[in-house]
Design an enzyme around this catalytic site. Structure first.
Site, PDB file in Angstrom:
ATOM      1  N   ASN A 105      68.975-115.935  81.610  1.00 22.99           N
ATOM      2  CA  ASN A 105      68.741-117.012  82.780  1.00 22.99           C
ATOM      3  C   ASN A 105      67.280-116.843  83.209  1.00 22.99           C
ATOM      4  O   ASN A 105      66.494-115.782  82.994  1.00 22.99           O
ATOM      5  CB  ASN A 105      69.549-116.728  84.137  1.00 22.99           C
ATOM      6  CG  ASN A 105      69.160-117.649  85.008  1.00 22.99           C
ATOM      7  OD1 ASN A 105      68.924-118.781  85.056  1.00 22.99           O
ATOM      8  ND2 ASN A 105      69.480-116.976  86.316  1.00 22.99           N
ATOM      9  N   HIS A 107      64.525-117.310  86.342  1.00 22.49           N
ATOM     10  CA  HIS A 107      64.499-117.152  87.877  1.00 22.49           C
ATOM     11  C   HIS A 107      63.165-117.245  88.369  1.00 22.49           C
ATOM     12  O   HIS A 107      62.262-116.451  88.157  1.00 22.49           O
ATOM     13  CB  HIS A 107      65.066-115.897  88.473  1.00 22.49           C
ATOM     14  CG  HIS A 107      65.550-115.947  89.841  1.00 22.49           C
ATOM     15  ND1 HIS A 107      66.307-116.897  90.350  1.00 22.49           N
ATOM     16  CD2 HIS A 107      64.704-115.426  90.665  1.00 22.49           C
ATOM     17  CE1 HIS A 107      66.185-116.548  91.724  1.00 22.49           C
ATOM     18  NE2 HIS A 107      65.340-115.757  91.925  1.00 22.49           N
ATOM     19  N   SER A 134      60.902-114.495  86.402  1.00 23.33           N
ATOM     20  CA  SER A 134      61.627-113.490  85.670  1.00 23.33           C
ATOM     21  C   SER A 134      62.757-114.072  84.644  1.00 23.33           C
ATOM     22  O   SER A 134      63.160-115.201  84.930  1.00 23.33           O
ATOM     23  CB  SER A 134      62.545-112.784  86.541  1.00 23.33           C
ATOM     24  OG  SER A 134      61.680-112.103  87.648  1.00 23.33           O
ATOM     25  N   ASP A 143      71.854-112.960  89.644  1.00 22.28           N
ATOM     26  CA  ASP A 143      70.502-112.686  89.301  1.00 22.28           C
ATOM     27  C   ASP A 143      70.103-111.193  89.189  1.00 22.28           C
ATOM     28  O   ASP A 143      69.227-110.700  89.644  1.00 22.28           O
ATOM     29  CB  ASP A 143      69.356-113.548  90.190  1.00 22.28           C
ATOM     30  CG  ASP A 143      69.471-114.756  90.055  1.00 22.28           C
ATOM     31  OD1 ASP A 143      69.237-115.518  90.950  1.00 22.28           O
ATOM     32  OD2 ASP A 143      69.603-115.370  89.247  1.00 22.28           O
TER      33      ASP A 143
HETATM   34  C1  GRF Z   1      63.601-123.452  87.444  1.00 28.51           C
HETATM   35  O1  GRF Z   1      62.386-122.606  88.246  1.00 28.51           O
HETATM   36  C2  GRF Z   1      64.741-122.454  87.542  1.00 28.51           C
HETATM   37  O2  GRF Z   1      64.214-121.252  87.231  1.00 28.51           O
HETATM   38  C3  GRF Z   1      65.055-122.474  88.840  1.00 28.51           C
HETATM   39  O3  GRF Z   1      65.270-123.992  89.096  1.00 28.51           O
HETATM   40  C4  GRF Z   1      64.186-124.562  88.281  1.00 28.51           C
HETATM   41  C5  GRF Z   1      64.585-125.502  87.598  1.00 28.51           C
HETATM   42  O4  GRF Z   1      63.525-126.254  86.867  1.00 28.51           O
HETATM   43  N1  GRF Z   1      66.490-121.924  88.715  1.00 28.51           N
HETATM   44  P1  GRF Z   1      63.727-127.419  85.834  1.00 28.51           P
HETATM   45  O5  GRF Z   1      65.081-127.972  85.965  1.00 28.51           O
HETATM   46  O6  GRF Z   1      63.665-126.575  84.519  1.00 28.51           O
HETATM   47  O7  GRF Z   1      62.620-128.283  86.026  1.00 28.51           O
END
Ligand code: GRF
Length: 192
Positions: A105, A107, A134, A143
């Site tokens: 994942n 984050h 991360s 997370d």
């Molecule tokens: C990313 O920053 C991801 O880590 C977080 O939400 C955002 C999603 O952005 N969970 P996208 O959909 O890839 O533009």
């Protein structure tokens, strides 16, 4: 290495992976994109000719049944790796248990700082001068899995949640692409 990517939103990180995987020397292939809703980011899969599916969370009675259907759809592709890239939904423990540690994942914070669905907003509210991005292994916490890669990102005094998130995302994308590459080449071994 075959990769399934799960999204909920705009899929900008997905798009970066799709672009990287287009290069013949990139050692991983995105084989399918899944979403828990009619996510904007599915358009990127369409554009790159990658199959996609949606398992709408609201169409299921509970998380377990949603997760079971999501698991079935993923099993059809039997991906070597699942990448959660902006999936704004906790997976049921049963699904995580089936795939971990081959499920990672991204984050938008420097874990273990600011876990959860509002990592960018929380960092801003905390008044910190730096946060980060991360990439972790998904475990059955929030997370909380092993950290595979992370990098600091500065917070500027006039940042809004959006300007900070847009500064974090390019770092996320770079880390994610590098982690997928290293998993594919065997440089990075995934552990529980
Ligand atoms: C990313 O920053 C991801 O880590 C977080 O939400 C955002 C999603 O952005 N969970 P996208 O959909 O890839 O533009």
């Amino acid at each position: 290495l075959t990769v399934a990517v799960l999204i909920s939103g705009t899929g900008s990180n997905l798009r970066a992976l799709l672009e990287a995987a287009r290069h013949p020397d990139f050692p991983a292939r995105i084989v399918v994109v899944g979403a828990d809703r009619d996510a904007e980011g599915l358009a990127h899969a369409e554009e790159f000719g990658i199959p996609s599916f949606t398992v709408p969370f609201r169409a299921f009675a509970d998380r377990e049944s949603w997760g079971a259907e999501l698991g079935h759809r993923l099993d059809a592709w039997s991906p070597d790796l699942i990448v959660l890239s902006g999936l704004m939904r906790l997976l049921p423990a049963s699904l995580v248990a089936r795939y971990t540690p081959q499920i990672i994942n991204t984050h938008p914070a420097y874990l273990p700082e600011f876990p959860g669905a509002h990592g960018v907003r929380d960092a801003l509210a905390a008044g910190v001068t730096q946060t980060g991005a991360s990439v972790i292994v998904v475990d059955d916490g929030i997370d909380s899995g092993p950290i595979l890669a992370q990098e600091r990102v500065p917070v500027l005094p006039d940042d809004t949640e959006n300007t900070l998130h847009e500064r974090i995302k390019p770092v996320e994308r770079r880390l994610l692409i590098d982690v997928v590459r290293r998993i594919a080449t065997g440089d990075l071994a995934l552990t529980h």
